[in-house]
Scaffold this motif. Structure first.
Motif, PDB file in Angstrom:
ATOM      1  N   CYS A 174       0.841  -1.196   0.000  1.00 36.32           N
ATOM      2  CA  CYS A 174       0.000   0.000   0.000  1.00 36.32           C
ATOM      3  C   CYS A 174       0.880   1.251   0.000  1.00 36.32           C
ATOM      4  O   CYS A 174       2.082   1.180   0.162  1.00 36.32           O
ATOM      5  CB  CYS A 174      -0.936  -0.011   1.212  1.00 36.32           C
ATOM      6  SG  CYS A 174      -0.099   0.198   2.788  1.00 36.32           S
ATOM      7  N   CYS A 200      -5.475  -2.269   2.829  1.00 31.52           N
ATOM      8  CA  CYS A 200      -5.844  -1.733   1.513  1.00 31.52           C
ATOM      9  C   CYS A 200      -5.362  -2.620   0.363  1.00 31.52           C
ATOM     10  O   CYS A 200      -5.888  -2.544  -0.740  1.00 31.52           O
ATOM     11  CB  CYS A 200      -5.279  -0.330   1.335  1.00 31.52           C
ATOM     12  SG  CYS A 200      -6.049   0.867   2.430  1.00 31.52           S
ATOM     13  N   SER A 209      -0.218   4.133   8.818  1.00 28.85           N
ATOM     14  CA  SER A 209       0.841   3.151   8.588  1.00 28.85           C
ATOM     15  C   SER A 209       1.613   2.799   9.861  1.00 28.85           C
ATOM     16  O   SER A 209       2.092   3.673  10.572  1.00 28.85           O
ATOM     17  CB  SER A 209       1.818   3.697   7.546  1.00 28.85           C
ATOM     18  OG  SER A 209       2.970   2.889   7.516  1.00 28.85           O
ATOM     19  N   CYS A 224       0.286   7.971   4.465  1.00 26.20           N
ATOM     20  CA  CYS A 224      -0.881   7.536   5.210  1.00 26.20           C
ATOM     21  C   CYS A 224      -0.528   7.501   6.691  1.00 26.20           C
ATOM     22  O   CYS A 224       0.422   6.836   7.098  1.00 26.20           O
ATOM     23  CB  CYS A 224      -1.317   6.152   4.737  1.00 26.20           C
ATOM     24  SG  CYS A 224      -2.759   5.529   5.591  1.00 26.20           S
ATOM     25  N   GLY A 265       0.077  -1.634   5.443  1.00 30.43           N
ATOM     26  CA  GLY A 265       0.669  -0.974   6.605  1.00 30.43           C
ATOM     27  C   GLY A 265      -0.171  -1.002   7.867  1.00 30.43           C
ATOM     28  O   GLY A 265       0.304  -0.673   8.942  1.00 30.43           O
ATOM     29  N   CYS A 266      -1.447  -1.374   7.748  1.00 30.49           N
ATOM     30  CA  CYS A 266      -2.301  -1.427   8.932  1.00 30.49           C
ATOM     31  C   CYS A 266      -3.454  -2.374   8.665  1.00 30.49           C
ATOM     32  O   CYS A 266      -3.652  -2.812   7.538  1.00 30.49           O
ATOM     33  CB  CYS A 266      -2.796  -0.026   9.303  1.00 30.49           C
ATOM     34  SG  CYS A 266      -4.231   0.498   8.355  1.00 30.49           S
TER      35      CYS A 266
HETATM   36  S1  SF4 Z   1      -3.360  -0.404   4.601  1.00 35.26           S
HETATM   37 FE1  SF4 Z   1      -3.410   1.069   6.264  1.00 35.26          FE
HETATM   38  S2  SF4 Z   1      -1.397   2.058   6.102  1.00 35.26           S
HETATM   39 FE2  SF4 Z   1      -1.770   1.091   4.147  1.00 35.26          FE
HETATM   40  S3  SF4 Z   1      -2.700   2.704   2.900  1.00 35.26           S
HETATM   41 FE3  SF4 Z   1      -4.341   1.457   3.837  1.00 35.26          FE
HETATM   42  S4  SF4 Z   1      -4.916   2.610   5.643  1.00 35.26           S
HETATM   43 FE4  SF4 Z   1      -2.897   3.329   5.023  1.00 35.26          FE
END
Ligand code: SF4
Ligand code: HEM
Ligand code: SF4
Ligand code: SF4
Ligand code: SF4
Lengths: 359, 437
Positions: free
Chosen positions: B190, B238, B199, B196, B233-234
Motif C-alpha cells: 500500500c 488496503c 501506517s 498515510c 501498513g495497517c
Molecule cells: S493499509 Fe493502512 S497504512 Fe496502508 S494505505 Fe491502507 S490505511 Fe494506510
C-alpha cells in the motif's frame, strides 16, 4: 558453422526502489503523517507531523492505457501538477501536489479531458478487473467491457461520496476469479461440464496433471476411438474450468451456458467485523455483450437498497450481517434458491445453528 | 436510454490521431463501438487510437469484436521467455483460423504480455511513465494495463521476437520482469508510510526485502504453484493481502492507541454525541470504547483488537500507538481447489526495525517456501497444503511455536490422540517462564 548470436544476460534487479519516483514531500515525511481529511470527493488532504501538507487528486482511468492516454494525462500532470503520480490497486491515478491552489485547475483539466475525479471515501470506486477476451485463455466473458458498461452507469457514484461506506466492486471472467473479493463481485460461472475434443487430447494434454487438478475427482483416463483420452463424470463436475488450462481440448467456454453470477459482502479490511468473503446472491445472469444490461440492473438494485437501508460506516457485508440474509433477499427482490445453500467442504457451519430468526 | 447518453463523448474522441501509421483497413466493430459512449473513459476508443498506430491493434480489434459476436475467447497459451529467465511472460497465440488454416487476424496472431514489477506503492514520475510507454510503443502494441491484480504492470501485446528487445531496453533503465507460472510472484504494497498516517510499518522496505530475496524463485519457476507476498501498513489492509497473498504482512501496534482528548471533544462538538455513540462507540467490535460525560473517550486497550474502525472515523483524535510492528498471516488464496481461504495468523506480532528483525522475516519466508516446495503437491497453494497437513505440522516444519492468537476457538472434535499432552503442556510453561525472564 555460424557462431550463435551473443545473448544479453538480464540484470536481475527485482522490484525497483520507489523513492526515486516519489513526491519529495512524501520522502521528507515518510512515516510521519499526522492526519488526513477530504476537502471534496476525489481529493485527499494529508498533513504531516512537520506541518507539511500534500493534496492528492484521484482520477478514474480505463486501466488499459496507450501512449495517447499516458501522454495526455502526463501533460496535464506536468503542466498543472508537479510531475508525480501513483496508481491505486483499483487502477485510479493519484496526482500529488504541494499546494492547495493546484487542486482545482487539475480537476478541471482532467474533467475536460474526459477523466472523472472521484473514487475516494464513500463512493463506488473503479472496478478492479482481470483480462477477459482481450488476453486470457479461459475467459467466459470480457472484463474491460463489463467494467466500462458498469462504470458508465455508476459514474455518478464515483464522483460523489454518497454511500454508507466505500463500495469496492470486482469482476472476474471465469470461476477461477482472479478479480478477487468485493462488496459486489460479478463473476462468470460456467454452467456445463467441459466438452472434450478427443482427437486432440492424446497429443497435447498432460493427462495425469489434468486428472490431479480437478477439485472433485471427476476426470478419469479413458480410451476413446482406440486412443487414450479422458472422460468426465458429469454428475460430479462443478464446471470450474480448472482442467482447461492444462488441457485446451476440454473446452469449458460456451457462448450460451457461460453466465454471470453476482456475489456480495466481501471485504478485506479488518475494520469493525473480521474480513469476509463474498457470497452468492444471483446467478444465471445473461452474458450479454456489449453492455451486459441485466448484470447492471442487479448491481444497481443492490446498491440502491444498500444506500437506503444501511447505517453510516456499514460496508455491504456489515449491513447484511445486521439485517440478516432473509431480509437481504426480500429487499433486493432476488430469488433465494437451493443453490444459495453451500454444499462444498466444511459448509455446515454456514447453516443457521440457532433459533435466531427475524420476523 | 437517457442515463447511458454520453456526457462528453467528444472529449474522448478529441484525441484520435490525425495521422494514421497503420496500413491495414479497420475491421467493422459494431458491438465494440457501443462501448465508446458514456461518461467513463473508453478502452475501445483507446484501442482504436492504437489501431491508428499499428496493424497489430487493427487485428486485435478484429479478434475482440469476433469474441463479442460469438461470446467466446480465442487465445491459447504457449511458452515464451526472455534469455536467462523461465517466466514473466504470458504467451498468447490466436486460435482463430480461417478455412484456409491461416490466422483470421494475422497481425495479432502473437499477442504476448510482459509482466513487469512496479515499485512498491506504484509510484511513478511522469518522465518514467512516458519512457516506459515510449519503449512499449517501439517494441509492442503500445497498450499497458496499470496494473494487473497481482500487481504487475502488464505490457499487453507483442511478438515473440520483440519481447526480448523490449525487455532488454527497459531492463537497462531499471525494470525487471515479474512472476508468471509456479513461482514467487510480483509483490504489492500500500502507499502506507509514504502518505498515510495509519501506517505502522515500512511497507516499501518489507516489500523489497521479501520479493528481492526470492528473485531466483521468481525468474525460474520451480515451485509447486504461485506464491504471493503482499504488504499492508495497517489492519485496513488496503492491499487485500489477507485474501490474496500466500504471505500477508499487516502492520499493527501493541501498546495503547493514542488519544488526543482535545480533538475528541472537538469531534463530539462538531458531530454531536449521538453520532459519536452510534458511529464510533457502538461500532467497536469488542465494546472497548466509552464516551464520558465530559466528552472525552475511554479506550479499553486490553480489549481493543486493532480493527482500525474508530481511528478511521476520528482521524485527528485517534492514532495507532508507538510500539509498532506487524502481524504475519499465511495461506490466503482464491477458490481453486479447496475453496477460498484467508491467511492464518502465524506471528501475532513482531517488530520490524533492526537488520536482525528483517533477517528474521526473511528467514520465516524462506523456511515457508522451502517447506512448501518440499511438501506441497503439484499445483497446491501453500494454504491448501496447510489445510491438508494441519497447521500444527506446518508450524513444526518451519520452526514456529503454536499461539492461541492463531485460532478462533480451540478444537471441538474429540477424536484426537492426546498421549503427548504433558510434554506439550510443559513446552508452553517453559516458554511462559522464558518470556517472563
Ligand atoms: S493499509 Fe493502512 S497504512 Fe496502508 S494505505 Fe491502507 S490505511 Fe494506510
Ligand atoms: C492458465 C490459466 C490462468 C491464466 C491464464 C491466468 C491469468 C491470470 C491473469 C491474467 C491474472 C491477472 C489478472 C489481471 O489483473 O488482469 C491472474 C491473477 C490471478 N489468478 Fe490467474 N490465471 C490462470 C489460472 C489461475 C488459477 C488456476 C487460479 C486459481 C488458483 C488463478 C488465480 C488467480 C488469482 C487469485 C489471481 C489474482 C491474484 C491476486 O492479485 O491475488 N489463476 N491470473
Ligand atoms: S478470471 Fe479467469 S478468465 Fe479472467 S483473467 Fe482470471 S483466469 Fe483469466
Ligand atoms: S470443469 Fe472442474 S470439476 Fe469439471 S472436470 Fe474440469 S476440473 Fe473437474
Ligand atoms: S480500533 Fe477497533 S477494536 Fe480498537 S477501540 Fe477502535 S473500534 Fe474498538
Amino acid at each position: 558453422m555460424a557462431e550463435a548470436p551473443k545473448m544479453r544476460p538480464p540484470i536481475e534487479s527485482g522490484c525497483p526502489d520507489a523513492f526515486q519516483y516519489m513526491h519529495p514531500l512524501m520522502i521528507k515525511n515518510y512515516g510521519n503523517w499526522a492526519y488526513h481529511d477530504r476537502p471534496r470527493p476525489g481529493v485527499l488532504h494529508h498533513v504531516a507531523k512537520s506541518g507539511d501538507e500534500i493534496w492528492t487528486v484521484r482520477v478514474g482511468t480505463q486501466r488499459q492505457l496507450g501512449p495517447y492516454e499516458i501522454n495526455l494525462l502526463c501533460d496535464i500532470i506536468d503542466k498543472l501538477g508537479e510531475g508525480y503520480v501513483r496508481f491505486t490497486i483499483r487502477s485510479n491515478m493519484e496526482i500529488m501536489v504541494s499546494s492547495k491552489d493546484k487542486v482545482d485547475p487539475l480537476i478541471k483539466a482532467f474533467e475536460e479531458a474526459g477523466y472523472p475525479v472521484g473514487g475516494t471515501g464513500n463512493s463506488v470506486t473503479m472496478i478492479s478487473h482481470t483480462q477477459g477476451w482481450l488476453h486470457c485463455d479461459i475467459p467466459g466473458t470480457d472484463a474491460s467491457g463489463v467494467v466500462k458498461a458498469l462504470m458508465d452507469d455508476l459514474h455518478e457514484e464515483f464522483v460523489k461520496e454518497d454511500m454508507p461506506n466505500r463500495v469496492h466492486i470486482t469482476t472476474s471472467c471465469c470461476q477461477i476469479n482472479c478479480g478477487g473479493q468485493g462488496d459486489i463481485a460479478i463473476n462468470v460461472q460456467h454452467t456445463k461440464p467441459p466438452k472434450i475434443n478427443h482427437d486432440l487430447v492424446a497429443n497435447i494434454c498432460e493427462r495425469p496433471s489434468v486428472v490431479a487438478r480437478c477439485p472433485v475427482a471427476a476426470i478419469r483416463p479413458a480410451m476413446v476411438n482406440g486412443k487414450p483420452s479422458l472422460e468426465v463424470d458429469e454428475k460430479k463436475c462443478i464446471c470450474c474450468g480448472a482442467c482447461f488450462p492444462p488441457c485446451p481440448p476440454m473446452q469449458i467456454n460456451d457462448p450460451e451456458h457461460s453466465k454471470l453470477a453476482i456475489w456480495v459482502g466481501g471485504k478485506n479490511s479488518n475494520a469493525r467485523s473480521k474480513p469476509m468473503f463474498h457470497k452468492l446472491v444471483a446467478a444465471g445472469v445473461p452474458n450479454n455483450p456489449p453492455r451486459w444490461p441485466e448484470a447492471g440492473t442487479i448491481v444497481k438494485k443492490i446498491l440502491k437498497v444498500y444506500k437506503k437501508d444501511a447505517k453510516d460506516w456499514e460496508r455491504i457485508g456489515d449491513w447484511v450481517e445486521r439485517i440478516g440474509w432473509p431480509r437481504f433477499f426480500e429487499l433486493t427482490e432476488l430469488p433465494f434458491t437451493k443453490f444459495h445453500i453451500d454444499n462444498w467442504r466444511g459448509s455446515r457451519h454456514m447453516l443457521n445453528q440457532s433459533a435466531h430468526i427475524r420476523f | 436510454m437517457a442515463q447511458n447518453q454520453p456526457k462528453n463523448p467528444e472529449k474522448h474522441s478529441t484525441f484520435i490521431p490525425k495521422e494514421k501509421k497503420s496500413t491495414k483497413p479497420f475491421h467493422k466493430t459494431p458491438l465494440l463501438d457501443q462501448l465508446e459512449s458514456g461518461p467513463w473513459p473508453s478502452f475501445v476508443t483507446g484501442l482504436k487510437r492504437l489501431a491508428h498506430n499499428n496493424n497489430m491493434m487493427v487485428d486485435l480489434l478484429g479478434q475482440l469484436e469476433h469474441s463479442y459476436t460469438t461470446r467466446k475467447g480465442y487465445w491459447k497459451g504457449g511458452t515464451v521467455s526472455v534469455f536467462g529467465y523461465g517466466g514473466g511472460i504470458i504467451p498468447r497465440f490466436t486460435e482463430l483460423m480461417g478455412s484456409d488454416g491461416k490466422p483470421m487476424f494475422p497481425e495479432a496472431k502473437e499477442f504476448h504480455t510482459l509482466r513487469v514489477q512496479p515499485a512498491p506503492g506504484n509510484h511513478y514520475t511522469t518522465k518514467m511513465l512516458r519512457q516506459l510507454s515510449d519503449s512499449w510503443n517501439k517494441w509492442g502494441s503500445g497498450l499497458i494495463a496499470f496494473h494487473g491484480q497481482t500487481g504487475n504492470i502488464m505490457f499487453i501485446g507483442t511478438t515473440s521476437e520483440n519481447t526480448q528487445h523490449f525487455f532488454d531496453e527497459i531492463n537497462e533503465y531499471g525494470w525487471d520482469l515479474g512472476g508468471a507460472g509456479p513461482c514467487v510472484r510480483t509483490g504489492m504494497s500500500c502507499v502506507g508510510a509514504a502518505r498515510c498516517e495509519q501506517s505502522c510499518a515500512n511497507e516499501q522496505k518489507i516489500h523489497r526485502t521479501l520479493v528481492n530475496n526470492f528473485i531466483d524463485d521468481m525468474h525460474r519457476p520451480a515451485l509447486p504453484y504461485k506464491f504471493k507476498f503482499k504488504v499492508s501498513g495497517c489492519p485496513n489492509d488496503c492491499m487485500n493481502s489477507i485474501q490474496r497473498a500466500d504471505f500477508s504482512v499487516i502492520g499493527t501496534w501493541r501498546d495503547n492507541m493514542k488519544v488526543d482528548q482535545k480533538e475528541v471533544k472537538a469531534f463530539v462538538k462538531a458531530k454531536g454525541r449521538k453520532y459519536v455513540v452510534d458511529n464510533v462507540v457502538a461500532r467497536c467490535p469488542t465494546k472497548a470504547l466509552s464516551l464520558n460525560d465530559d466528552d472525552t473517550l475511554d479506550v479499553d486497550n486490553r480489549n481493543c483488537v486493532r480493527c482500525m474502525h474508530c481511528i478511521n472515523v476520528m482521524t485527528k483524535a485517534l492514532k495507532p500507538g508507538d510500539d509498532k510492528g506487524i502481524t504475519l498471516l499465511i495461506g490466503g488464496k482464491r477458490t481453486l481447489k479447496i475453496g477460498d481461504t484467508f491467511g492464518t495468523v502465524i506471528i501475532p506480532f513482531m517488530k520490524l526495525e533492526t537488520d536482525e528483525d528483517y533477517d528474521r522475516i526473511r528467514e520465516i519466508a524462506a523456511s515457508t517456501i522451502d517447506f512448501w516446495a518440499e511438501n506441497g503437491l503439484e499445483h497446491e497453494r501453500c494454504g491448501e497444503m496447510i489445510e491438508r497437513i494441519g497447521l500444527a505440522n506446518f508450524l513444526e516444519g518451519i520452526g514456529l511455536e503454536v499461539d492461541p492468537n492463531m485460532i478462533n476457538h480451540p478444537r471441538t472434535s474429540s477424536y484426537v490422540r492426546l498421549d503427548e499432552w504433558d510434554q506439550e503442556a510443559e513446552k508452553w510453561k517453559n516458554r511462559k517462564q522464558q518470556a517472563a525472564g
